[in-house]
Write a protein that holds these residues in place. Structure first.
Motif, PDB file in Angstrom:
ATOM      1  N   LEU A 144       0.858  -1.095   0.345  1.00 60.79           N
ATOM      2  CA  LEU A 144      -0.069  -0.213  -0.065  1.00 60.79           C
ATOM      3  C   LEU A 144       0.857   1.183  -0.021  1.00 60.79           C
ATOM      4  O   LEU A 144       1.022   1.773  -0.754  1.00 60.79           O
ATOM      5  CB  LEU A 144      -1.207   0.208   0.853  1.00 60.79           C
ATOM      6  CG  LEU A 144      -1.694  -1.431   1.118  1.00 60.79           C
ATOM      7  CD1 LEU A 144      -2.475  -0.716   2.843  1.00 60.79           C
ATOM      8  CD2 LEU A 144      -3.174  -0.748   0.150  1.00 60.79           C
ATOM      9  N   VAL A 145       1.810   1.328   1.134  1.00 60.09           N
ATOM     10  CA  VAL A 145       2.328   2.684   0.812  1.00 60.09           C
ATOM     11  C   VAL A 145       3.388   2.115  -0.538  1.00 60.09           C
ATOM     12  O   VAL A 145       4.008   3.249  -1.103  1.00 60.09           O
ATOM     13  CB  VAL A 145       4.213   2.480   2.307  1.00 60.09           C
ATOM     14  CG1 VAL A 145       5.116   3.445   1.767  1.00 60.09           C
ATOM     15  CG2 VAL A 145       3.011   2.325   3.173  1.00 60.09           C
ATOM     16  N   ALA A 146       4.262   1.561  -1.126  1.00 62.01           N
ATOM     17  CA  ALA A 146       4.964   1.295  -2.250  1.00 62.01           C
ATOM     18  C   ALA A 146       4.183   2.208  -3.530  1.00 62.01           C
ATOM     19  O   ALA A 146       4.368   3.099  -4.271  1.00 62.01           O
ATOM     20  CB  ALA A 146       5.618   0.208  -2.642  1.00 62.01           C
ATOM     21  N   ALA A 156      -0.973   4.902   0.936  1.00 65.20           N
ATOM     22  CA  ALA A 156      -0.816   4.596   2.502  1.00 65.20           C
ATOM     23  C   ALA A 156       0.965   5.586   3.007  1.00 65.20           C
ATOM     24  O   ALA A 156       1.608   5.326   1.835  1.00 65.20           O
ATOM     25  CB  ALA A 156      -1.276   3.571   3.458  1.00 65.20           C
ATOM     26  N   TRP A 157       0.983   6.072   4.077  1.00 64.54           N
ATOM     27  CA  TRP A 157       2.004   7.035   4.488  1.00 64.54           C
ATOM     28  C   TRP A 157       3.033   6.056   5.217  1.00 64.54           C
ATOM     29  O   TRP A 157       2.134   5.086   6.669  1.00 64.54           O
ATOM     30  CB  TRP A 157       1.709   8.032   5.529  1.00 64.54           C
ATOM     31  CG  TRP A 157       1.550   9.637   4.736  1.00 64.54           C
ATOM     32  CD1 TRP A 157       2.588  10.819   4.687  1.00 64.54           C
ATOM     33  CD2 TRP A 157       0.583   9.949   3.517  1.00 64.54           C
ATOM     34  NE1 TRP A 157       1.807  11.434   3.891  1.00 64.54           N
ATOM     35  CE2 TRP A 157       0.552  11.235   3.672  1.00 64.54           C
ATOM     36  CE3 TRP A 157      -0.515   9.313   3.398  1.00 64.54           C
ATOM     37  CZ2 TRP A 157       0.089  11.846   3.014  1.00 64.54           C
ATOM     38  CZ3 TRP A 157      -1.635   9.953   2.636  1.00 64.54           C
ATOM     39  CH2 TRP A 157      -1.497  11.198   2.393  1.00 64.54           C
ATOM     40  N   GLU A 202       7.697   5.046   0.977  1.00 64.79           N
ATOM     41  CA  GLU A 202       7.177   5.872   1.227  1.00 64.79           C
ATOM     42  C   GLU A 202       8.084   6.926   0.038  1.00 64.79           C
ATOM     43  O   GLU A 202       7.822   7.505  -1.513  1.00 64.79           O
ATOM     44  CB  GLU A 202       6.832   6.851   1.982  1.00 64.79           C
ATOM     45  CG  GLU A 202       6.180   8.114   1.782  1.00 64.79           C
ATOM     46  CD  GLU A 202       6.016   8.459   3.592  1.00 64.79           C
ATOM     47  OE1 GLU A 202       6.129   9.379   3.487  1.00 64.79           O
ATOM     48  OE2 GLU A 202       5.205   7.585   4.033  1.00 64.79           O
ATOM     49  N   ARG A 203       9.830   6.760  -0.641  1.00 66.68           N
ATOM     50  CA  ARG A 203      10.141   7.602  -0.942  1.00 66.68           C
ATOM     51  C   ARG A 203      10.139   7.187  -2.315  1.00 66.68           C
ATOM     52  O   ARG A 203      10.058   8.316  -3.224  1.00 66.68           O
ATOM     53  CB  ARG A 203      11.755   7.490  -0.482  1.00 66.68           C
ATOM     54  CG  ARG A 203      12.373   8.581   0.881  1.00 66.68           C
ATOM     55  CD  ARG A 203      13.799   7.785   1.069  1.00 66.68           C
ATOM     56  NE  ARG A 203      14.452   7.033   0.810  1.00 66.68           N
ATOM     57  CZ  ARG A 203      14.496   6.065   2.187  1.00 66.68           C
ATOM     58  NH1 ARG A 203      13.976   6.860   3.325  1.00 66.68           N
ATOM     59  NH2 ARG A 203      14.816   4.703   2.454  1.00 66.68           N
ATOM     60  N   GLN A 204       9.749   5.851  -3.217  1.00 64.80           N
ATOM     61  CA  GLN A 204       9.938   5.356  -4.199  1.00 64.80           C
ATOM     62  C   GLN A 204       8.239   5.669  -4.839  1.00 64.80           C
ATOM     63  O   GLN A 204       8.419   6.805  -5.527  1.00 64.80           O
ATOM     64  CB  GLN A 204      10.348   3.744  -3.885  1.00 64.80           C
ATOM     65  CG  GLN A 204      11.503   2.946  -3.769  1.00 64.80           C
ATOM     66  CD  GLN A 204      10.880   1.912  -3.608  1.00 64.80           C
ATOM     67  OE1 GLN A 204      10.390   1.042  -3.010  1.00 64.80           O
ATOM     68  NE2 GLN A 204      12.603   1.251  -3.198  1.00 64.80           N
ATOM     69  N   ALA A 205       7.544   5.787  -3.802  1.00 67.06           N
ATOM     70  CA  ALA A 205       5.928   5.819  -4.415  1.00 67.06           C
ATOM     71  C   ALA A 205       6.103   7.386  -4.585  1.00 67.06           C
ATOM     72  O   ALA A 205       5.635   8.184  -5.381  1.00 67.06           O
ATOM     73  CB  ALA A 205       5.676   5.696  -3.158  1.00 67.06           C
ATOM     74  N   ARG A 206       6.780   8.197  -3.923  1.00 67.13           N
ATOM     75  CA  ARG A 206       6.659  10.175  -3.939  1.00 67.13           C
ATOM     76  C   ARG A 206       7.248  10.141  -5.016  1.00 67.13           C
ATOM     77  O   ARG A 206       6.711  10.790  -6.138  1.00 67.13           O
ATOM     78  CB  ARG A 206       7.774  10.918  -2.566  1.00 67.13           C
ATOM     79  CG  ARG A 206       6.729  10.579  -1.194  1.00 67.13           C
ATOM     80  CD  ARG A 206       7.582  11.223   0.156  1.00 67.13           C
ATOM     81  NE  ARG A 206       6.882  11.880   0.852  1.00 67.13           N
ATOM     82  CZ  ARG A 206       6.662  12.533   1.587  1.00 67.13           C
ATOM     83  NH1 ARG A 206       6.667  13.638   0.727  1.00 67.13           N
ATOM     84  NH2 ARG A 206       5.725  12.436   2.785  1.00 67.13           N
ATOM     85  N   ARG A 258       5.912   9.418  -8.040  1.00 65.04           N
ATOM     86  CA  ARG A 258       4.108  10.122  -7.977  1.00 65.04           C
ATOM     87  C   ARG A 258       3.165   9.233  -8.495  1.00 65.04           C
ATOM     88  O   ARG A 258       1.842   9.640  -8.982  1.00 65.04           O
ATOM     89  CB  ARG A 258       3.865  11.316  -8.864  1.00 65.04           C
ATOM     90  CG  ARG A 258       5.181  12.532  -8.912  1.00 65.04           C
ATOM     91  CD  ARG A 258       5.339  13.483 -10.008  1.00 65.04           C
ATOM     92  NE  ARG A 258       6.285  14.100  -9.741  1.00 65.04           N
ATOM     93  CZ  ARG A 258       6.154  15.653  -9.654  1.00 65.04           C
ATOM     94  NH1 ARG A 258       4.910  16.173  -9.653  1.00 65.04           N
ATOM     95  NH2 ARG A 258       6.986  16.403  -9.443  1.00 65.04           N
ATOM     96  N   ARG A 259       3.242   7.977  -7.489  1.00 61.37           N
ATOM     97  CA  ARG A 259       1.815   7.650  -6.888  1.00 61.37           C
ATOM     98  C   ARG A 259       1.244   7.782  -6.341  1.00 61.37           C
ATOM     99  O   ARG A 259       1.062   8.423  -4.903  1.00 61.37           O
ATOM    100  CB  ARG A 259       2.710   5.404  -6.996  1.00 61.37           C
ATOM    101  CG  ARG A 259       3.454   5.462  -7.957  1.00 61.37           C
ATOM    102  CD  ARG A 259       3.724   4.173  -7.282  1.00 61.37           C
ATOM    103  NE  ARG A 259       4.864   3.206  -8.456  1.00 61.37           N
ATOM    104  CZ  ARG A 259       6.565   3.353  -7.971  1.00 61.37           C
ATOM    105  NH1 ARG A 259       5.829   3.119  -6.730  1.00 61.37           N
ATOM    106  NH2 ARG A 259       6.840   2.842  -8.602  1.00 61.37           N
ATOM    107  N   GLY A 260      -0.292   7.877  -6.102  1.00 64.28           N
ATOM    108  CA  GLY A 260      -1.043   7.009  -5.585  1.00 64.28           C
ATOM    109  C   GLY A 260      -1.267   8.977  -4.765  1.00 64.28           C
ATOM    110  O   GLY A 260      -1.312   9.863  -5.681  1.00 64.28           O
ATOM    111  N   VAL A 261      -0.607   8.703  -3.570  1.00 59.96           N
ATOM    112  CA  VAL A 261      -1.573   9.921  -2.919  1.00 59.96           C
ATOM    113  C   VAL A 261      -0.769  11.093  -3.898  1.00 59.96           C
ATOM    114  O   VAL A 261      -1.155  12.747  -3.261  1.00 59.96           O
ATOM    115  CB  VAL A 261      -1.916  10.280  -1.502  1.00 59.96           C
ATOM    116  CG1 VAL A 261      -3.102   9.555  -0.638  1.00 59.96           C
ATOM    117  CG2 VAL A 261      -0.867   9.807  -1.225  1.00 59.96           C
TER     118      VAL A 261
END
Length: 188
Positions: free
Chosen positions: A137-139, A143-144, A158-162, A165-168
């Protein structure tokens, strides 16, 4: 000979017997302290149990209900180490849908770590295809990572998702759920 039968004029023998009696009196206390320390370790081990069950309901992006494999009523479970957006917050409905697609109606393995303030079981949740649903979920930006800093369980995801630019993180201005709750309250 018990201390009460020792005469005051027993001299060195009295001192030896008193020392033995005092040591014997401390032994139960020492044994009690030792037992309590093992009991605390046992409680910690019990709090970190592995349970199996089937997800019967997804409340939001980080809370589910699990029916135990051994039978009984479904129990509320909070995914450990993540904080998903509130349902009324941007990304909240998408987080719940992503979690539901991954776990609803499926068998799960729970690595429990106690309970939260709402008496939900805190657990790392895994499925056959995804051993750590919280990490997924975080990836994917749903979620955070709940804890902050490099020691956070999911800081790398979380760094990878940011960065991707995935999800939130797809749009600027994402508000952490705890900051959202502090500012606007709970959606419920």
């Amino acid at each position: 000979m018990p201390p009460s039968t020792i005469s005051p004029d027993s001299g060195p023998r009295r001192r030896v017997l008193l020392r033995l009696h005092t040591a014997a009196g401390l032994l139960p206390l020492l044994l009690l302290l030792l037992a309590l320390s093992f009991g605390a370790a046992g409680d910690a081990a019990a709090a970190q149990r592995v349970l199996r069950g089937t997800v019967s309901h997804v409340t939001d992006g980080d809370s589910i209900w699990v029916r135990p494999a051994r039978g009984g009523a479904a129990r509320p479970v909070r995914l450990l180490g993540i904080d998903a957006p509130e349902l009324c917050q941007r990304g909240g409905a998408a987080a719940r849908e992503a979690l539901a697609r991954g776990v609803l109606g499926r068998p799960v393995l729970l690595h429990t770590r106690g309970r939260d303030a709402y008496q939900r079981v805190l657990a790392q949740v895994g499925t056959e295809g995804q051993p750590d649903v919280g990490a997924w979920l975080v990836a994917h930006g749903h979620a955070w990572a709940a804890a902050r800093g490099p020691a956070s369980r999911y800081a790398a995801q979380e760094r990878q998702a940011r960065a991707a630019r995935r999800g939130v993180w797809a749009r600027p201005g994402a508000i952490e759920p705890r900051a959202f709750r502090a500012r606007y309250g709970s959606c419920r």
